[in-house]
Design a protein around this motif. Structure first.
Motif, PDB file in Angstrom:
ATOM      1  N   LEU A  88       0.831  -1.210   0.000  1.00  0.00           N
ATOM      2  CA  LEU A  88       0.000   0.000   0.000  1.00  0.00           C
ATOM      3  C   LEU A  88       0.865   1.259   0.000  1.00  0.00           C
ATOM      4  O   LEU A  88       0.576   2.231  -0.699  1.00  0.00           O
ATOM      5  CB  LEU A  88      -0.943   0.007   1.202  1.00  0.00           C
ATOM      6  CG  LEU A  88      -2.066  -1.028   1.196  1.00  0.00           C
ATOM      7  CD1 LEU A  88      -2.781  -1.036   2.546  1.00  0.00           C
ATOM      8  CD2 LEU A  88      -3.040  -0.745   0.065  1.00  0.00           C
ATOM      9  N   ALA A  89       1.940   1.233   0.773  1.00  0.00           N
ATOM     10  CA  ALA A  89       2.835   2.398   0.850  1.00  0.00           C
ATOM     11  C   ALA A  89       3.525   2.644  -0.492  1.00  0.00           C
ATOM     12  O   ALA A  89       3.780   3.794  -0.859  1.00  0.00           O
ATOM     13  CB  ALA A  89       3.865   2.193   1.953  1.00  0.00           C
ATOM     14  N   ALA A  90       3.801   1.584  -1.228  1.00  0.00           N
ATOM     15  CA  ALA A  90       4.486   1.716  -2.524  1.00  0.00           C
ATOM     16  C   ALA A  90       3.636   2.459  -3.546  1.00  0.00           C
ATOM     17  O   ALA A  90       4.163   2.989  -4.524  1.00  0.00           O
ATOM     18  CB  ALA A  90       4.876   0.343  -3.054  1.00  0.00           C
ATOM     19  N   GLU A  91       2.325   2.524  -3.320  1.00  0.00           N
ATOM     20  CA  GLU A  91       1.429   3.215  -4.237  1.00  0.00           C
ATOM     21  C   GLU A  91       1.421   4.723  -4.000  1.00  0.00           C
ATOM     22  O   GLU A  91       0.868   5.470  -4.795  1.00  0.00           O
ATOM     23  CB  GLU A  91       0.009   2.661  -4.094  1.00  0.00           C
ATOM     24  CG  GLU A  91      -0.105   1.203  -4.490  1.00  0.00           C
ATOM     25  CD  GLU A  91      -1.452   0.590  -4.164  1.00  0.00           C
ATOM     26  OE1 GLU A  91      -2.321   1.303  -3.601  1.00  0.00           O
ATOM     27  OE2 GLU A  91      -1.641  -0.598  -4.446  1.00  0.00           O
ATOM     28  N   GLN A  92       2.030   5.175  -2.897  1.00  0.00           N
ATOM     29  CA  GLN A  92       2.022   6.592  -2.560  1.00  0.00           C
ATOM     30  C   GLN A  92       3.117   7.330  -3.308  1.00  0.00           C
ATOM     31  O   GLN A  92       4.153   6.763  -3.653  1.00  0.00           O
ATOM     32  CB  GLN A  92       2.195   6.769  -1.059  1.00  0.00           C
ATOM     33  CG  GLN A  92       1.048   6.203  -0.279  1.00  0.00           C
ATOM     34  CD  GLN A  92       1.248   6.354   1.207  1.00  0.00           C
ATOM     35  OE1 GLN A  92       2.355   6.431   1.702  1.00  0.00           O
ATOM     36  NE2 GLN A  92       0.140   6.401   1.933  1.00  0.00           N
ATOM     37  N   LYS A  93       2.865   8.608  -3.530  1.00  0.00           N
ATOM     38  CA  LYS A  93       3.846   9.481  -4.163  1.00  0.00           C
ATOM     39  C   LYS A  93       4.102  10.644  -3.229  1.00  0.00           C
ATOM     40  O   LYS A  93       3.159  11.351  -2.897  1.00  0.00           O
ATOM     41  CB  LYS A  93       3.346   9.995  -5.509  1.00  0.00           C
ATOM     42  CG  LYS A  93       3.017   8.899  -6.488  1.00  0.00           C
ATOM     43  CD  LYS A  93       4.250   8.156  -6.922  1.00  0.00           C
ATOM     44  CE  LYS A  93       3.841   7.094  -7.934  1.00  0.00           C
ATOM     45  NZ  LYS A  93       4.586   5.908  -7.878  1.00  0.00           N
ATOM     46  N   PRO A  94       5.288  10.869  -2.775  1.00  0.00           N
ATOM     47  CA  PRO A  94       6.454  10.008  -2.951  1.00  0.00           C
ATOM     48  C   PRO A  94       6.349   8.762  -2.075  1.00  0.00           C
ATOM     49  O   PRO A  94       5.665   8.764  -1.055  1.00  0.00           O
ATOM     50  CB  PRO A  94       7.620  10.880  -2.501  1.00  0.00           C
ATOM     51  CG  PRO A  94       7.026  11.835  -1.515  1.00  0.00           C
ATOM     52  CD  PRO A  94       5.600  12.059  -1.989  1.00  0.00           C
ATOM     53  N   GLN A  95       7.044   7.729  -2.493  1.00  0.00           N
ATOM     54  CA  GLN A  95       7.013   6.486  -1.734  1.00  0.00           C
ATOM     55  C   GLN A  95       7.824   6.632  -0.454  1.00  0.00           C
ATOM     56  O   GLN A  95       8.924   7.170  -0.483  1.00  0.00           O
ATOM     57  CB  GLN A  95       7.612   5.347  -2.551  1.00  0.00           C
ATOM     58  CG  GLN A  95       6.790   4.912  -3.721  1.00  0.00           C
ATOM     59  CD  GLN A  95       7.428   3.754  -4.453  1.00  0.00           C
ATOM     60  OE1 GLN A  95       8.486   3.264  -4.082  1.00  0.00           O
ATOM     61  NE2 GLN A  95       6.779   3.312  -5.509  1.00  0.00           N
ATOM     62  N   PRO A  96       7.273   6.153   0.655  1.00  0.00           N
ATOM     63  CA  PRO A  96       8.058   6.196   1.890  1.00  0.00           C
ATOM     64  C   PRO A  96       9.130   5.106   1.887  1.00  0.00           C
ATOM     65  O   PRO A  96       9.006   4.099   1.178  1.00  0.00           O
ATOM     66  CB  PRO A  96       7.020   5.921   2.982  1.00  0.00           C
ATOM     67  CG  PRO A  96       5.949   5.151   2.299  1.00  0.00           C
ATOM     68  CD  PRO A  96       5.929   5.630   0.872  1.00  0.00           C
ATOM     69  N   LEU A  97      10.152   5.316   2.673  1.00  0.00           N
ATOM     70  CA  LEU A  97      11.118   4.269   2.949  1.00  0.00           C
ATOM     71  C   LEU A  97      10.367   3.217   3.763  1.00  0.00           C
ATOM     72  O   LEU A  97       9.614   3.576   4.674  1.00  0.00           O
ATOM     73  CB  LEU A  97      12.282   4.837   3.766  1.00  0.00           C
ATOM     74  CG  LEU A  97      13.300   3.822   4.280  1.00  0.00           C
ATOM     75  CD1 LEU A  97      14.125   3.277   3.123  1.00  0.00           C
ATOM     76  CD2 LEU A  97      14.205   4.482   5.301  1.00  0.00           C
ATOM     77  N   THR A  98      10.539   1.944   3.438  1.00  0.00           N
ATOM     78  CA  THR A  98       9.821   0.897   4.172  1.00  0.00           C
ATOM     79  C   THR A  98      10.808  -0.093   4.780  1.00  0.00           C
ATOM     80  O   THR A  98      11.778  -0.496   4.147  1.00  0.00           O
ATOM     81  CB  THR A  98       8.821   0.153   3.267  1.00  0.00           C
ATOM     82  OG1 THR A  98       9.486  -0.326   2.099  1.00  0.00           O
ATOM     83  CG2 THR A  98       7.674   1.066   2.853  1.00  0.00           C
TER      84      THR A  98
END
Length: 150
Positions: A72-82
């Motif tokens: 889910l986080a990878a779909e965000q712009k900008p992508q957060p560090l995970t």
């Protein structure tokens, strides 16, 4: 629109309340603003409403998987560090986390390795604090500045 956080907002997710509190305190002392969630559902909601700069999640979250949050986080712009935390040193889980773009942190761990996973984000905070002289023993002992969801 994303709030201005200077790359310092961390969403920490773990269903172990003691570990959640401890990691939140470490990150707060390290100069980060922490949002702590103790369930997948709360974390998913927080991720959608207030995208973080960093997502630090346990792999096992009851009936859910922390990698679902990473996706889910990878779909965000900008992508957060995970970063995915796990007490299980399973090569398959490590590979799966890496394929999803997440770093892997094996439990148990201490504050320094946890903060080191945040790489350049932590380094820049440490550098700024040393230049400004704001890093002190008192600041490291201050209570966590978090919005815990229980």
């Amino acid at each position: 629109m994303k709030e201005m956080t200077n790359g310092r907002q961390v969403l920490v997710v773990d269903d172990d309340p003691a570990l959640l509190k401890l990691v939140s305190a470490w990150l707060t002392a390290g100069g980060f603003t922490v949002v702590a969630c103790d369930s997948f559902e709360d974390a998913r909601r927080e991720l959608a409403l207030h995208p973080p700069d960093v997502l630090l999640t346990d792999l096992r979250l009851g009936a859910f998987n922390g990698l679902q949050l990473v996706i889910l986080a990878a779909e965000q712009k900008p992508q957060p560090l995970t970063v995915v935390m796990s007490a299980f040193d399973d090569p398959t889980l490590r590979d799966e986390a890496e394929r999803c773009g997440a770093r892997f942190l094996l439990k148990p761990f201490r504050a320094r390795p946890c903060l080191a996973q945040l790489g350049p984000l932590y380094d820049s905070i440490e550098h700024t604090q040393s230049i400004n002289g704001t890093r002190s023993r008192d600041s490291r002992r201050s209570p966590p500045n978090d919005r815990s969801h229980r």
